[in-house]
Write an enzyme that holds these catalytic residues in place. Structure first.
Site, short mmCIF file in Angstrom:
data_model
loop_
_atom_site.label_atom_id
_atom_site.label_comp_id
_atom_site.label_asym_id
_atom_site.label_seq_id
_atom_site.Cartn_x
_atom_site.Cartn_y
_atom_site.Cartn_z
N ASP A 1 -0.85 5.00 2.04
CA ASP A 1 -2.25 5.44 2.03
C ASP A 1 -2.52 6.65 1.15
O ASP A 1 -3.58 7.28 1.27
CB ASP A 1 -2.71 5.73 3.47
N ASP B 1 -5.75 -3.82 2.50
CA ASP B 1 -6.24 -2.45 2.27
C ASP B 1 -5.51 -1.78 1.10
O ASP B 1 -6.03 -0.87 0.45
CB ASP B 1 -6.06 -1.56 3.51
N1 GLY Z 1 -6.61 1.06 6.28
C1 GLY Z 1 -6.90 0.88 7.62
C2 GLY Z 1 -8.26 0.42 7.96
O1 GLY Z 1 -9.06 0.02 7.14
O2 GLY Z 1 -8.53 0.45 9.14
#
Ligand code: GLY
Length: 394
Positions: A114, A173
């Protein structure tokens, strides 16, 4: 007779002006002014909570904060940077600098994918707006940390560490990290970053998407053979469903990849996803998706304002990449979504909602976590989309 005609004409003009939607520039100005006030209140709270960043609110309405290593840490500083960009008010630059600094140590974090969210939304916007060279070094260090998670035999960056029986889980994601890595490619000239982004995008296109352009949330790969071992969900209704935010992450990611590479295949992918979303029979009239398009409880289930905000921001950029009539279709949808998000149905009152801007997002409904709450990334992409819309009309 003449008088009657005048009265009728006046009546028709009054009716037509009542039906005319309010101009977007007024909605944007009002929303930005509100957001500056609201995030000043948020900053005043956060400066008294050293080392942490806002996350959401709890059932009692109290602010919930997060450590800098939580995936959403970059969104509050990122939004402050956008407010500085909009207003030119040095106060927001100082707020943004202070909150951005709280995340610096994450540049060495190799345990998460992330880093794009965490570092590029914060330091990336800061660098863009100030040219601060120290931010560039931090970002390049972070990009190096992130690519340690690239698995060459799979052709993807690993999202989560192995868990729940997944050897190498990659979530949709993860497309959102590529903007950060393409920036690293441009700045460093190191083509490793480019190759990783293109390979990740291509592998994701091949394995994450169904023929209708909806996507699985989690694709897990066998670490030895590099082959797909499972296609499942973590935050969606079911393995086979279309989890709304995931669809929007995918859309945004391929828009970025087309912008950064000019490769037609990514534009085709982005338009395919956009059409899936816009034409979906269960897309609500106000353009703000339910948390999962396949929840059988629709319409008696939760919305996800964050999905609406991410989608609006991506669609505005996509509208500038496409010809008519698609271009207007994308912009009209984004406009509808922004009008909805800026309305009292989704936008909070001053000093309410834990000082977040938007209400009604859904983090992870299957985990009963962050359901129908404010979330920092809904705010971030809402403000980004407002700025993008404003720039288009300038
Ligand atoms: N990346 C995690 C979400 O979108 O909840």
């Amino acid at each position: 007779m003449k008088t009657r005609l005048f009265i009728l004409a006046g009546f028709l003009i009054a009716v037509s002006s009542c039906n005319r939607p309010a101009p977007m520039d007024g909605i944007i100005r009002e929303s930005m002014n509100f957001s500056m006030e609201q995030y000043t209140l948020m900053y005043n709270v956060m400066k008294g909570i050293p080392g942490r960043l806002p996350r959401t609110i709890d059932a009692a309405g109290s602010l919930v904060t997060a450590e800098p290593d939580w995936w959403t840490s970059g969104f509050f500083p990122g939004t402050l940077w956008y407010l500085y960009e909009y207003s030119g008010d040095v106060k927001f630059r100082e707020y943004a600098e202070e909150m951005t600094a709280r995340i610096e140590k994450e540049k060495d974090n190799r345990g998460t994918h992330d880093l794009g969210f965490m570092l590029y939304c914060s330091f990336g916007n800061g660098l863009r707006l100030t040219g601060n060279e120290a931010y560039k070094d931090i970002l390049l260090t972070g990009a190096k940390s992130l690519i340690t998670r690239y698995r060459p035999n799979i052709g993807c960056i690993q999202s989560w560490n192995s868990r729940r029986g997944w050897q190498c889980p990659v979530i949709i994601d993860n497309m959102m990290n590529l903007e950060f890595l393409m920036w690293a490619f441009r700045v460093s000239g190191d083509s490793t970053y480019y190759r990783i982004c293109v390979n990740h995008s291509d592998t994701t296109m091949k394995n994450h998407f169904r023929p209708d352009y909806s996507s699985w949330h989690v694709v897990s790969y066998d670490t030895i053979s590099g082959r797909v071992e499972k296609k499942q969900t973590a935050q969606g209704y079911s393995d086979a469903s279309a989890w709304s935010r995931g669809q929007c992450w995918g859309l945004y990611g391929y828009v970025v990849m087309y912008r950064e590479t000019g490769l037609q295949k990514y534009l085709d992918q982005a338009t395919g996803i956009a059409e899936f979303l816009i034409n979906h029979p269960r897309m609500p009239e106000d353009g703000i998706p339910y948390w999962d398009f396949d929840d059988p409880a629709i319409p008696d289930t939760e919305r996800d304002a964050s999905a609406g905000a991410i989608m609006a921001s991506a669609l505005i950029e996509l509208s500038g990449m496409t010809a008519e009539p698609a271009s207007s279709r994308y912009l009209n949808m984004a406009e509808l979504q922004l009008r909805s998000l800026a309305s009292p149905r989704y936008r909070a009152g001053k000093g309410e909602n834990g000082n977040f801007i938007l209400m009604h997002s859904t983090g992870s409904l299957p985990d009963d976590s962050e359901v129908n709450v404010p979330l920092t990334y809904a705010d971030y992409y809402f403000i980004e989309a407002l700025l993008r819309y404003r720039a288009l009309k300038d």
